[in-house]
Design an enzyme around this catalytic site. Sequence first.
Site, PDB file in Angstrom:
ATOM      1  N   ASN A  13      31.853  47.851  43.006  1.00 54.88           N
ATOM      2  CA  ASN A  13      31.794  46.779  44.002  1.00 54.88           C
ATOM      3  C   ASN A  13      32.985  46.962  44.952  1.00 54.88           C
ATOM      4  OD1 ASN A  13      31.706  44.406  45.432  1.00 54.88           O
ATOM      5  ND2 ASN A  13      32.201  43.069  43.685  1.00 54.88           N
ATOM      6  N   LYS A  15      33.634  45.388  47.594  1.00 53.60           N
ATOM      7  CA  LYS A  15      34.050  44.137  48.242  1.00 53.60           C
ATOM      8  C   LYS A  15      34.242  44.372  49.756  1.00 53.60           C
ATOM      9  CE  LYS A  15      35.787  42.620  43.833  1.00 53.60           C
ATOM     10  NZ  LYS A  15      36.666  41.770  43.068  1.00 53.60           N
ATOM     11  N   HIS A  99      28.221  36.787  42.358  1.00 50.59           N
ATOM     12  CA  HIS A  99      29.592  37.209  42.095  1.00 50.59           C
ATOM     13  C   HIS A  99      30.518  35.996  42.226  1.00 50.59           C
ATOM     14  CE1 HIS A  99      33.492  39.108  42.470  1.00 50.59           C
ATOM     15  NE2 HIS A  99      32.958  40.153  41.850  1.00 50.59           N
ATOM     16  N   GLU A 169      31.310  38.632  33.853  1.00 53.65           N
ATOM     17  CA  GLU A 169      32.631  38.755  34.460  1.00 53.65           C
ATOM     18  C   GLU A 169      33.380  37.446  34.299  1.00 53.65           C
ATOM     19  OE1 GLU A 169      32.846  42.012  37.711  1.00 53.65           O
ATOM     20  OE2 GLU A 169      32.283  40.142  38.631  1.00 53.65           O
TER      21      GLU A 169
HETATM   22  P1  PGA Z   1      38.183  44.173  39.490  1.00 51.76           P
HETATM   23  O1  PGA Z   1      36.939  43.412  40.151  1.00 51.76           O
HETATM   24  O2  PGA Z   1      37.612  45.357  38.734  1.00 51.76           O
HETATM   25  O3  PGA Z   1      39.052  44.573  40.610  1.00 51.76           O
HETATM   26  O4  PGA Z   1      38.833  43.183  38.552  1.00 51.76           O
HETATM   27  C1  PGA Z   1      35.741  43.244  39.444  1.00 51.76           C
HETATM   28  C2  PGA Z   1      34.760  42.446  40.258  1.00 51.76           C
HETATM   29  O5  PGA Z   1      35.170  41.516  40.960  1.00 51.76           O
HETATM   30  O6  PGA Z   1      33.544  42.734  40.261  1.00 51.76           O
END
Ligand code: PGA
Length: 257
Positions: A13, A15, A99, A169
């Site tokens: 992801n 983002k 998410h 998550e």
């Molecule tokens: P991270 O993010 O691996 O940077 O903790 C995970 C996510 O938000 O899907």
Amino acid sequence: MKSVKKTFIVVGNWKMNPDSILEAKALFSRISRLIKNIDKVEVVVAPPAPFLSDLAGKAGGIITTGAQDVSAEERGSFTGSISAREVQSTGAEYTILGHSERRASGDTDALVANKLKRALEAGLKIVLCVGEKERDEHAHYLRFVREQLVTSLAGLSSKEIKSIRIAYEPVWDIGKSYDKALKPNDIHEMALYIKKVASEILGKKDGLKIPVLYGGSVNFENAQDILKEGGVDGLLIGRQSLDPEAFSNIIHYANNL
Ligand code: PGA
């Protein structure tokens, strides 16, 4: 995508990164080169939406692409929104939904459930994120996760369920220091719980088969124990999916398990 049996799913992801299409293409190509011999892991990358068309279907099909979200509406006067059909038309096969960063901007369980319906209608596969904001000693967080699952999954057909992967998550564990990631035993417990709840909603046959991924502060070090002992079918990775070496090392590890 090559038609080989996949054992793990690894989703990156990105983002709101990187800043430009040039950087996105370079990152995508670098990852593709590093994983070109992978045959037992389904690798999905979810870049920012403006880059989807350029990346979908590239790199010889080693990497599947996905959106990070879609609208709950089909089409029309919804300025700034992106429909599931638009995403599907780029060649992307997946979308992440629910998410915690979208939920923090107002996505309720009901809205996520509507987005999921639009995504299914458009023929997308879905990574449905669930997870509690915090843990409490009375285990109310289990009820919270159950509610998220019930609202999105209730009433889906066996065929629709095949398109869904659940990403557990815990919100308190996203974007944290890597040594603080949830331990494999706790992840295993949650993976079993999610499959149990899914079985109650969908019946055992469909519920137990639903893939469960873990996400939240995963790096190469903790990914190894999580994949070996966490009882999950894959990982959802944020920051480390922007580091081609770290991301590909995790994928190679999963491929060789
Ligand atoms: P991270 O993010 O691996 O940077 O903790 C995970 C996510 O938000 O899907």
